[in-house]
Enzyme design. Structure first.
Site, PDB file in Angstrom:
ATOM      1  N   TYR A   1      -9.408  -3.493  16.199  1.00 58.33           N
ATOM      2  CA  TYR A   1      -9.739  -2.307  15.647  1.00 58.33           C
ATOM      3  C   TYR A   1      -9.209  -2.016  14.230  1.00 58.33           C
ATOM      4  O   TYR A   1      -9.681  -1.185  13.393  1.00 58.33           O
ATOM      5  CB  TYR A   1      -8.427  -1.352  16.616  1.00 58.33           C
ATOM      6  CG  TYR A   1      -8.221  -0.181  16.182  1.00 58.33           C
ATOM      7  CD1 TYR A   1      -8.990   1.053  16.604  1.00 58.33           C
ATOM      8  CD2 TYR A   1      -7.231   0.060  15.060  1.00 58.33           C
ATOM      9  CE1 TYR A   1      -8.646   2.156  15.897  1.00 58.33           C
ATOM     10  CE2 TYR A   1      -6.687   1.383  14.781  1.00 58.33           C
ATOM     11  CZ  TYR A   1      -7.425   2.556  15.100  1.00 58.33           C
ATOM     12  OH  TYR A   1      -7.135   3.656  14.630  1.00 58.33           O
TER      13      TYR A   1
ATOM     14  N   HIS B   1       9.654  -5.684  16.488  1.00 57.90           N
ATOM     15  CA  HIS B   1       8.664  -6.319  17.249  1.00 57.90           C
ATOM     16  C   HIS B   1       8.083  -7.835  16.789  1.00 57.90           C
ATOM     17  O   HIS B   1       8.087  -8.698  17.165  1.00 57.90           O
ATOM     18  CB  HIS B   1       7.199  -5.324  17.469  1.00 57.90           C
ATOM     19  CG  HIS B   1       6.191  -5.967  18.168  1.00 57.90           C
ATOM     20  ND1 HIS B   1       6.218  -6.205  19.741  1.00 57.90           N
ATOM     21  CD2 HIS B   1       5.010  -6.162  17.822  1.00 57.90           C
ATOM     22  CE1 HIS B   1       5.195  -6.780  19.870  1.00 57.90           C
ATOM     23  NE2 HIS B   1       4.420  -6.931  18.867  1.00 57.90           N
TER      24      HIS B   1
ATOM     25  N   ARG C   1       0.836  -1.215   0.169  1.00 56.26           N
ATOM     26  CA  ARG C   1      -0.036   0.081   0.052  1.00 56.26           C
ATOM     27  C   ARG C   1       0.965   1.290   0.017  1.00 56.26           C
ATOM     28  O   ARG C   1       0.388   2.327   0.049  1.00 56.26           O
ATOM     29  CB  ARG C   1      -0.980  -0.098   1.075  1.00 56.26           C
ATOM     30  CG  ARG C   1      -2.003  -0.857   1.333  1.00 56.26           C
ATOM     31  CD  ARG C   1      -2.693  -1.180   2.507  1.00 56.26           C
ATOM     32  NE  ARG C   1      -3.408   0.129   3.010  1.00 56.26           N
ATOM     33  CZ  ARG C   1      -3.661   0.388   4.040  1.00 56.26           C
ATOM     34  NH1 ARG C   1      -2.811  -0.327   5.181  1.00 56.26           N
ATOM     35  NH2 ARG C   1      -4.227   1.386   4.271  1.00 56.26           N
TER      36      ARG C   1
ATOM     37  N   LYS D   1       2.869   2.511   2.264  1.00 55.75           N
ATOM     38  CA  LYS D   1       3.095   3.065   3.392  1.00 55.75           C
ATOM     39  C   LYS D   1       4.311   2.836   4.258  1.00 55.75           C
ATOM     40  O   LYS D   1       4.427   2.431   5.220  1.00 55.75           O
ATOM     41  CB  LYS D   1       1.700   2.719   4.267  1.00 55.75           C
ATOM     42  CG  LYS D   1       0.652   3.413   3.837  1.00 55.75           C
ATOM     43  CD  LYS D   1      -0.677   2.859   4.668  1.00 55.75           C
ATOM     44  CE  LYS D   1      -1.890   3.535   3.934  1.00 55.75           C
ATOM     45  NZ  LYS D   1      -1.954   4.978   4.242  1.00 55.75           N
TER      46      LYS D   1
ATOM     47  N   THR E   1      -3.286   1.547  22.400  1.00 53.78           N
ATOM     48  CA  THR E   1      -1.379   1.577  22.829  1.00 53.78           C
ATOM     49  C   THR E   1      -1.243   1.608  24.097  1.00 53.78           C
ATOM     50  O   THR E   1      -0.207   1.027  24.777  1.00 53.78           O
ATOM     51  CB  THR E   1      -0.964   3.099  22.268  1.00 53.78           C
ATOM     52  OG1 THR E   1      -1.175   3.116  20.815  1.00 53.78           O
ATOM     53  CG2 THR E   1       0.409   3.093  22.314  1.00 53.78           C
TER      54      THR E   1
ATOM     55  N   HIS F   1       8.115  -1.438  14.699  1.00 52.69           N
ATOM     56  CA  HIS F   1       7.356  -2.510  13.934  1.00 52.69           C
ATOM     57  C   HIS F   1       8.061  -3.600  13.483  1.00 52.69           C
ATOM     58  O   HIS F   1       7.715  -4.863  13.940  1.00 52.69           O
ATOM     59  CB  HIS F   1       6.627  -1.725  12.727  1.00 52.69           C
ATOM     60  CG  HIS F   1       5.748  -3.009  11.957  1.00 52.69           C
ATOM     61  ND1 HIS F   1       4.325  -2.877  12.390  1.00 52.69           N
ATOM     62  CD2 HIS F   1       6.019  -3.546  10.965  1.00 52.69           C
ATOM     63  CE1 HIS F   1       3.801  -3.774  11.564  1.00 52.69           C
ATOM     64  NE2 HIS F   1       4.656  -4.006  10.608  1.00 52.69           N
TER      65      HIS F   1
END
Length: 276
Positions: free
Chosen positions: A197, A160, A147, A149, A218, A157
């Site tokens: 979410y 993790h 996408r 992004k 968060t 990110h």
């Protein structure tokens, strides 16, 4: 002469630490033929291959492919993926909450010796399913790349995702104590809410006014790390039947996660407040 003495003391301490680690490795690391027979568990190479392909695609190949292309419309694919992940994690949580398993988890938060073999075997299988969910989590980043992004592909990110796959694989392969079920349950619960979410946010602007709770998601992740860190220290304090080496690793790892998420939270929501 002083330098020689200091060097000898330093060398002696280093050698004692090496001996201690080797002794702990021999005591705490053990494999299981049944677990080794499951997919991805015999050797580390399949998992390392998956992670290598993942990193190569999200950092090099993917951005290069998308460089002169328009972002892909993955709305419905992402909705299906997020719904699947939400259900997967909710099923994981509800299975642990079965009376027999939940009672065993509570009674073995610190001591595992009393747990029945068939319960322990079920925890082994849950460990594998939990590890597999972390492999599925890698697809998140692929969606970011397709996408366009790429800014979302942050160190936090990527670290993790990669770290979770490696950590849970090591735990399932070499430790597999039921004392770790509590941490897995907590993580699956948070991920079930997180993917809920993501699923709702995929509907677009029509749903945005109902997603005011992103900030609290968060916060929930941060609370998860604080509880995990507290639990890690308590394993030491109460001399629990949990591998010392993995406890040390867990404390260091969760501390780093907590720091990174706090930095992310402060950067994201303080900037958001300034913009408002």
């Amino acid at each position: 002469m002083a330098n020689i003495t200091y060097g000898s003391l330093e060398g002696g301490f280093f050698n004692k630490m090496i001996d201690y680690l080797i002794d702990k490795l021999e005591q705490e690391i053990h494999t299981d033929e049944l677990v080794d027979s499951w997919s991805l568990m015999k050797t580390p190479w399949p998992i390392l291959f998956i992670l290598a392909i993942y990193l190569l695609f999200i950092l090099k190949i993917g951005p290069k492919i998308m460089e002169k292309r328009k972002p892909l419309n993955l709305k419905y694919i992402m909705m299906a993926y997020n719904l699947m992940q939400m259900i997967y994690n909710f099923i994981f949580v509800t299975n642990i909450f079965q009376p027999e398993l939940f009672n065993a988890m509570i009674s073995t938060l610190c001591r595992e010796s009393s747990i029945d073999f068939h319960i322990r075997l079920r925890y082994y299988s849950f460990c594998w399913y939990f590890m597999f969910s972390k492999v599925l989590d890698l697809i998140d980043t692929v969606f970011f790349v397709l996408r366009k992004k790429q800014s979302h592909v942050s160190f936090l990110h990527v670290y993790h995702h990669v770290n979770m796959v490696i950590s849970i694989w090591l735990f399932c392969k070499f430790f597999r104590t039921s004392c770790g079920a509590f941490v897995g349950l907590m993580n699956a619960f948070v991920h079930a809410i997180m993917y809920s979410y993501y699923f709702l946010s995929a509907f677009g602007p029509i749903m945005q006014k109902y997603l005011w709770w992103k900030k609290y998601l968060t916060r929930l992740q941060i609370v998860q790390f604080i509880i995990g860190l507290t639990y890690g220290f308590s394993l030491f304090i109460f001399d629990c039947e949990f591998p010392r080496l993995f406890t040390i690793y867990m404390i260091v790892d969760v501390s780093l996660f907590l720091y990174l998420f706090l930095v992310f939270y402060k950067k994201t929501y303080s900037n958001e407040s300034k913009l408002k």
